[in-house]
Design a protein around this motif. Structure first.
Motif, PDB file in Angstrom:
ATOM      1  N   MET A 160     104.031  91.503  75.445  1.00  9.95           N
ATOM      2  CA  MET A 160     102.787  90.732  75.123  1.00  9.95           C
ATOM      3  C   MET A 160     103.368  89.692  76.454  1.00  9.95           C
ATOM      4  O   MET A 160     103.997  89.529  77.077  1.00  9.95           O
ATOM      5  N   ALA A 161     101.860  89.543  76.816  1.00 10.99           N
ATOM      6  CA  ALA A 161     101.840  88.401  78.385  1.00 10.99           C
ATOM      7  C   ALA A 161     101.653  87.305  77.942  1.00 10.99           C
ATOM      8  O   ALA A 161     101.444  86.667  76.534  1.00 10.99           O
ATOM      9  N   GLU A 162     102.582  86.417  78.486  1.00 12.55           N
ATOM     10  CA  GLU A 162     102.807  85.118  78.534  1.00 12.55           C
ATOM     11  C   GLU A 162     101.594  83.828  78.528  1.00 12.55           C
ATOM     12  O   GLU A 162     100.621  84.930  79.384  1.00 12.55           O
TER      13      GLU A 162
ATOM     14  N   THR B  35     107.180  85.561  93.410  1.00 13.17           N
ATOM     15  CA  THR B  35     106.881  86.133  92.332  1.00 13.17           C
ATOM     16  C   THR B  35     105.035  85.951  93.409  1.00 13.17           C
ATOM     17  O   THR B  35     104.187  84.949  93.515  1.00 13.17           O
ATOM     18  N   LYS B  36     105.132  87.472  93.377  1.00 11.45           N
ATOM     19  CA  LYS B  36     104.047  87.669  93.972  1.00 11.45           C
ATOM     20  C   LYS B  36     102.716  88.038  92.751  1.00 11.45           C
ATOM     21  O   LYS B  36     102.839  89.241  92.039  1.00 11.45           O
ATOM     22  N   VAL B  37     101.180  87.497  93.313  1.00  8.53           N
ATOM     23  CA  VAL B  37     100.544  88.064  92.416  1.00  8.53           C
ATOM     24  C   VAL B  37      99.461  89.126  92.838  1.00  8.53           C
ATOM     25  O   VAL B  37      99.475  89.544  94.242  1.00  8.53           O
ATOM     26  N   LEU B  38      99.810  90.795  92.051  1.00 10.72           N
ATOM     27  CA  LEU B  38      99.619  91.724  92.196  1.00 10.72           C
ATOM     28  C   LEU B  38      98.157  92.251  91.911  1.00 10.72           C
ATOM     29  O   LEU B  38      97.414  92.019  93.150  1.00 10.72           O
ATOM     30  N   THR B  39      97.657  91.327  90.996  1.00  6.17           N
ATOM     31  CA  THR B  39      96.083  91.268  90.597  1.00  6.17           C
ATOM     32  C   THR B  39      95.828  90.618  89.302  1.00  6.17           C
ATOM     33  O   THR B  39      96.463  90.342  89.153  1.00  6.17           O
ATOM     34  N   ALA B  40      94.915  90.209  90.105  1.00  5.43           N
ATOM     35  CA  ALA B  40      94.103  89.526  88.731  1.00  5.43           C
ATOM     36  C   ALA B  40      92.871  90.102  87.751  1.00  5.43           C
ATOM     37  O   ALA B  40      91.729  90.054  88.642  1.00  5.43           O
ATOM     38  N   GLU B  41      92.482  90.242  86.529  1.00 10.01           N
ATOM     39  CA  GLU B  41      91.594  90.720  85.943  1.00 10.01           C
ATOM     40  C   GLU B  41      90.839  89.575  85.319  1.00 10.01           C
ATOM     41  O   GLU B  41      91.440  89.255  83.943  1.00 10.01           O
ATOM     42  N   HIS B  42      89.521  89.432  85.161  1.00 14.81           N
ATOM     43  CA  HIS B  42      88.720  88.681  84.042  1.00 14.81           C
ATOM     44  C   HIS B  42      88.774  89.614  83.828  1.00 14.81           C
ATOM     45  O   HIS B  42      88.597  90.713  82.964  1.00 14.81           O
TER      46      HIS B  42
ATOM     47  N   GLY C  83      88.957  83.715  81.377  1.00 16.59           N
ATOM     48  CA  GLY C  83      90.071  83.812  81.184  1.00 16.59           C
ATOM     49  C   GLY C  83      90.792  85.089  82.399  1.00 16.59           C
ATOM     50  O   GLY C  83      90.187  85.887  82.271  1.00 16.59           O
ATOM     51  N   TRP C  84      91.755  84.820  82.476  1.00 14.88           N
ATOM     52  CA  TRP C  84      92.654  85.763  83.773  1.00 14.88           C
ATOM     53  C   TRP C  84      93.717  86.640  83.027  1.00 14.88           C
ATOM     54  O   TRP C  84      94.702  85.754  82.427  1.00 14.88           O
ATOM     55  N   VAL C  85      94.634  88.002  83.658  1.00 19.99           N
ATOM     56  CA  VAL C  85      95.199  88.283  82.925  1.00 19.99           C
ATOM     57  C   VAL C  85      95.816  88.522  84.711  1.00 19.99           C
ATOM     58  O   VAL C  85      95.307  89.743  85.682  1.00 19.99           O
TER      59      VAL C  85
ATOM     60  N   ALA D 107      98.450  85.858  81.072  1.00 21.93           N
ATOM     61  CA  ALA D 107      97.640  85.457  80.762  1.00 21.93           C
ATOM     62  C   ALA D 107      97.238  84.041  80.932  1.00 21.93           C
ATOM     63  O   ALA D 107      98.447  82.874  80.780  1.00 21.93           O
ATOM     64  N   ALA D 108      96.188  83.799  82.027  1.00 21.20           N
ATOM     65  CA  ALA D 108      95.586  82.525  82.575  1.00 21.20           C
ATOM     66  C   ALA D 108      95.060  82.445  82.071  1.00 21.20           C
ATOM     67  O   ALA D 108      93.500  82.981  82.312  1.00 21.20           O
ATOM     68  N   ARG D 109      94.520  80.599  81.258  1.00 20.61           N
ATOM     69  CA  ARG D 109      92.766  80.436  81.295  1.00 20.61           C
ATOM     70  C   ARG D 109      92.174  80.087  81.928  1.00 20.61           C
ATOM     71  O   ARG D 109      90.805  80.515  82.263  1.00 20.61           O
ATOM     72  N   LYS D 110      93.471  79.206  83.006  1.00 23.73           N
ATOM     73  CA  LYS D 110      92.415  78.862  83.737  1.00 23.73           C
ATOM     74  C   LYS D 110      92.572  79.279  84.957  1.00 23.73           C
ATOM     75  O   LYS D 110      94.396  79.534  85.270  1.00 23.73           O
ATOM     76  N   LEU D 111      92.992  79.753  86.393  1.00 23.89           N
ATOM     77  CA  LEU D 111      93.212  80.146  87.798  1.00 23.89           C
ATOM     78  C   LEU D 111      93.071  79.661  88.723  1.00 23.89           C
ATOM     79  O   LEU D 111      91.004  79.598  89.123  1.00 23.89           O
ATOM     80  N   ILE D 112      94.278  79.437  90.072  1.00 25.12           N
ATOM     81  CA  ILE D 112      93.410  78.582  91.145  1.00 25.12           C
ATOM     82  C   ILE D 112      93.800  79.131  92.173  1.00 25.12           C
ATOM     83  O   ILE D 112      95.582  79.492  91.903  1.00 25.12           O
TER      84      ILE D 112
END
Length: 603
Positions: free
Chosen positions: A1-3, A109-116, A123-125, A138-143
Motif C-alpha cells: 500500500m502506498a504511503e 530519491t528520484k520520481v520516475l512517474t506521477a500519475e493523476h 491527487g497523484w500516485v 500517494a500525494a494529495r498535492k504535488l509541487i
C-alpha cells in the motif's frame, strides 16, 4: 500500500525549500516530504556541484530569502562580496533547519512517474526510485520544483570514443576538478556564464584554455561589472528599481500600477525614443567598461545580441582578478568556430585548428523539461508543460488562434518589438552541426510548446483549476531567484488551499463567492496564460523566451503581479518618490507569509 502524504515537493533547491517551508508554516499539522535525487540539498548549490572557486553572480543582500537574511557572522560573507558555493549550501541548510523542513528531505530519491488520479479531489500516485528499490507514494498535492537546470544536456561528438581524455558537462566540474592541477591544456565549449566560470577556473590556475564559442551559435553572453552606468550603480539593485523597469516592455507590467507611465514609454514615439536611448546607454556602458575593443582577443568576447533583448544570460563579472587579462596574455585563446570531431586528445574545428586537450568541458545547456514522466499519456497538454504540438483541435490551450491573438496584442501594445534583432545570420541549432548528435530521448532541438502555466506556476485547464493539486515552482529564469521563490511559495500554498482572492482565480469551494466585478472566466485565464507565454518569444529572442519565462527587468513587475494576486500591498516603499527610485529587495517581503495568513481569513 502506498504511503500517503498531504504534500510532496520534488526538488530540494531554492524553490523547493521555499515552497515546503511556506506549506509547513501555513499547515503545521499536515504531512510533507521533499524528494531529491541528489545526496544533498541545494539544487545548483548542492555539495556535488561545488567546484573550487564557484561563486554566485549576486553580492550579499540580494540572493537570500526575505525572512532569512544571510548575516556575515554566520556565513562569512561581507557586504560587497559574492557568496561562495559552500556559503550558499550552508545558508540553504540553515534555512531548512530553522523552519523545520530539514528532516522532511529524502535524498537519492528520484520520481520516475506521477500519475493523476480521477475524481473531484484528484491527487497523484508517484513511483519513486530509492537506493532500496522502487516504491509508491500517494500525494494529495504535488509541487514540481526541479527548476530548469536539473538535467544537463551533453551532446555526442564524432570520434569521442577515441578522445581518451576526460569529457564532461560543466555541471560535473567538481568530479573532474583534479584536472585543475593535472592538465596543461584544456578545451571549454560554450559561451554562457557557466562557461566563463570554468574558463576562469582553469586559466587562473595557469592552465592553457582553448575556449570554443560556436560561430553558428548565440555568441558570448553579456558580462557586466557589478557596478554600471556613469553613476556606478549596483546592477542587481538597478534592475529592481521601479522607474527603470518602466523602460522594459512587459506584458504584465501594469501590475505595478504605473500604467500611464508605461503607456508613455512604449505607446508613444517620443517615449520609445527615450526607451531606446536607455537601452543603448546601458549596453554601451558595459561595452566601454569591459574595453572589449582594446585587444583583438577580447573583442571576440563582445556580445552579439542587443542588451534590450537579452534575458537572464545577462551576467556579472564576479572573479577576484580580471579575466580579460588572461585573454590578453594568451592563457585563454578564444575560437569563434565550430567543432567537427574529436580524435585522441584533440578537438578539431571547422577552420582546421586542432586543439590539444587534456580535458574537454562542454557547457552546452540543459533540458528544460521536468525530469518526471506524467501520466496518463497526453496529460502534458492539460498541465501546460512542454510537449510536441498536435493539431489545434487537440491543443486545449496553445492553439493557433490563441497564439495569433496574443501576438497581435503584444505587438499592438509594444510596437518596438516588431523590429526583431538578427543576432547571427548563420545561427543554427547545435545538433544541426556536422559531427554532433544526441542519443538521448530528450532532444533540446525538438520543437515543443513553451511552458504555458498561469502566472508561470499552475495549469490553466478546467481539470486542474478544480483539483488544484499540482504546481510548478521555479519554471522560469531571472536575476531575482530568492525573492520570487519566496513569493511563489505563498501563492502556491494559497492556490492549494483555495484562499486566493476571487479576482485572481474563481474559488473552488461552494461556500465562497465567485461572482462580482473582475472575476476571471476560464477563457480569460487561459488567454492570459498564452499571452504571457508568447510574450517571451518577442521580448527575449536572445534568451530562452520561446521555451520558458526568462527575464531581468521584468522580475519586479512579476513580484508585483503575484503580490497583487494575493490581495496584499504591492507598493511597499514610503511614498511615490521612494517607490520610483529606491530599489526593491528581499527585505521588502519579509512579512509576506504573516500578511497573507491574516488577509486570507477574510476570503
Amino acid at each position: 500500500m502506498a504511503e500517503a502524504l498531504d504534500l510532496v515537493v520534488v526538488g530540494a533547491g531554492m524553490y523547493g525549500l521555499a515552497a515546503a517551508k511556506a506549506f509547513r508554516q501555513l499547515n503545521p499539522e499536515k504531512s510533507l516530504a521533499i524528494l531529491d535525487g541528489a545526496s544533498s540539498l541545494g539544487g545548483v548549490w548542492r555539495k556535488e556541484r561545488l567546484y573550487p572557486g564557484l561563486k554566485t553572480n549576486n553580492m550579499l543582500g540580494t540572493y537570500e530569502y526575505a525572512d532569512f537574511p544571510m548575516d556575515t557572522e554566520t556565513f562569512g560573507v561581507k557586504p560587497g562580496e559574492f557568496m561562495s558555493g559552500p556559503a550558499m549550501h550552508h545558508y540553504l541548510s540553515k534555512y531548512a533547519e530553522k523552519f523545520g523542513i530539514l528532516d522532511t528531505i529524502r535524498y537519492q530519491t528520484k520520481v520516475l512517474t506521477a500519475e493523476h488520479q480521477d475524481g473531484p479531489d484528484g491527487g497523484w500516485v508517484l513511483v519513486i526510485q530509492t537506493p532500496s528499490g522502487e516504491a509508491r507514494i500517494a500525494a494529495r498535492k504535488l509541487i514540481i520544483a526541479t527548476g530548469l537546470t536539473a538535467q544537463p544536456f551533453l551532446p555526442d561528438f564524432r570520434g569521442q570514443d577515441e578522445f581518451g581524455a576526460p569529457l564532461f558537462h560543466g555541471s560535473e566540474f567538481l568530479q573532474y576538478s583534479s584536472t585543475l592541477e593535472s592538465a596543461t591544456s584544456v578545451t571549454v565549449f560554450g559561451g554562457t556564464k557557466s562557461a566563463w566560470d570554468v574558463v576562469y577556473a582553469y586559466a587562473s590556475k595557469g592552465v592553457k584554455v582553448n575556449w570554443v564559442i560556436r560561430a553558428t551559435g548565440h555568441g558570448p553572453v553579456w558580462m557586466a561589472p557589478p557596478y554600471v552606468t556613469p553613476l556606478k550603480k549596483w546592477l542587481e539593485k538597478l534592475v529592481h528599481t521601479r522607474m527603470l523597469t518602466w523602460f522594459s516592455p512587459c506584458i504584465w507590467g501594469q501590475a505595478d500600477g504605473y500604467i500611464k507611465m508605461r503607456n508613455f514609454y512604449h505607446g508613444t514615439a517620443i517615449g520609445r525614443f527615450i526607451t531606446n536611448a536607455f537601452w543603448s546607454i546601458l549596453g554601451g556602458d558595459v561595452i566601454t567598461l569591459n574595453k572589449y575593443d582594446a585587444h583583438p582577443e577580447t573583442a571576440k568576447l563582445k556580445p552579439w545580441s542587443q542588451a534590450m533583448f537579452t534575458a537572464s544570460s545577462f551576467s556579472i563579472l564576479n572573479y577576484p582578478t580580471n579575466i580579460f587579462d588572461l585573454v590578453k596574455d594568451g592563457t585563454i585563446t578564444v575560437h569563434i568556430d565550430d567543432i567537427t570531431h574529436l580524435s585522441p586528445n584533440t578537438v578539431h574545428l571547422t577552420s582546421g585548428a586542432q586543439l590539444k586537450s587534456d580535458a574537454f568541458c562542454c557547457v552546452t545547456g540543459w533540458k528544460h523539461v521536468a525530469p518526471v514522466k506524467f501520466l496518463p499519456e497526453g496529460i502534458e497538454r492539460e498541465l501546460g508543460i512542454p510537449h510536441t504540438p498536435t493539431t489545434p483541435s487537440s491543443e486545449p490551450l496553445y492553439t493557433d488562434v490563441a497564439v495569433q491573438r496574443a501576438d497581435d496584442e503584444i505587438l499592438a501594445r509594444f510596437p518596438r518589438l516588431k523590429d526583431q534583432p538578427i543576432q547571427n545570420k548563420r545561427l543554427k541549432p547545435l545538433l544541426d552541426s556536422d559531427g554532433i548528435s544526441i542519443k538521448d530521448k530528450i532532444n533540446p532541438n525538438t520543437p515543443l510548446t513553451p511552458y504555458t502555466l498561469y502566472h508561470f506556476m499552475v495549469p490553466p485547464s478546467a481539470r486542474f483549476l478544480q483539483t488544484r493539486d499540482i504546481a510548478f515552482a521555479g519554471a522560469l529564469m531571472s536575476f531575482t531567484t530568492a525573492t520570487i521563490a519566496h513569493i511563489q511559495s505563498v501563492w502556491i500554498n494559497a492556490y492549494f488551499s483555495d484562499t486566493l482572492p476571487a479576482k485572481t482565480l474563481p474559488p473552488v469551494a461552494a461556500d465562497r463567492k465567485s461572482s462580482g466585478e473582475g472575476v476571471k472566466s476560464l477563457e480569460e485565464i487561459q488567454y492570459e496564460t498564452v499571452l504571457q507565454a508568447r510574450f517571451g518569444k518577442w521580448r527575449y529572442p536572445a534568451g530562452h523566451g520561446t521555451q520558458f519565462p526568462d527575464f531581468v527587468f521584468d522580475a519586479q513587475p512579476y513580484c508585483d503581479l503575484l503580490v497583487d494576486d494575493l490581495g496584499l500591498q504591492v507598493h511597499r516603499k514610503n511614498g511615490w518618490l521612494a517607490e520610483a527610485t529606491e530599489p526593491y529587495g528581499p527585505e521588502d517581503y519579509k512579512d509576506l507569509v504573516a500578511e497573507f495568513a491574516k488577509a486570507s481569513e477574510h476570503y
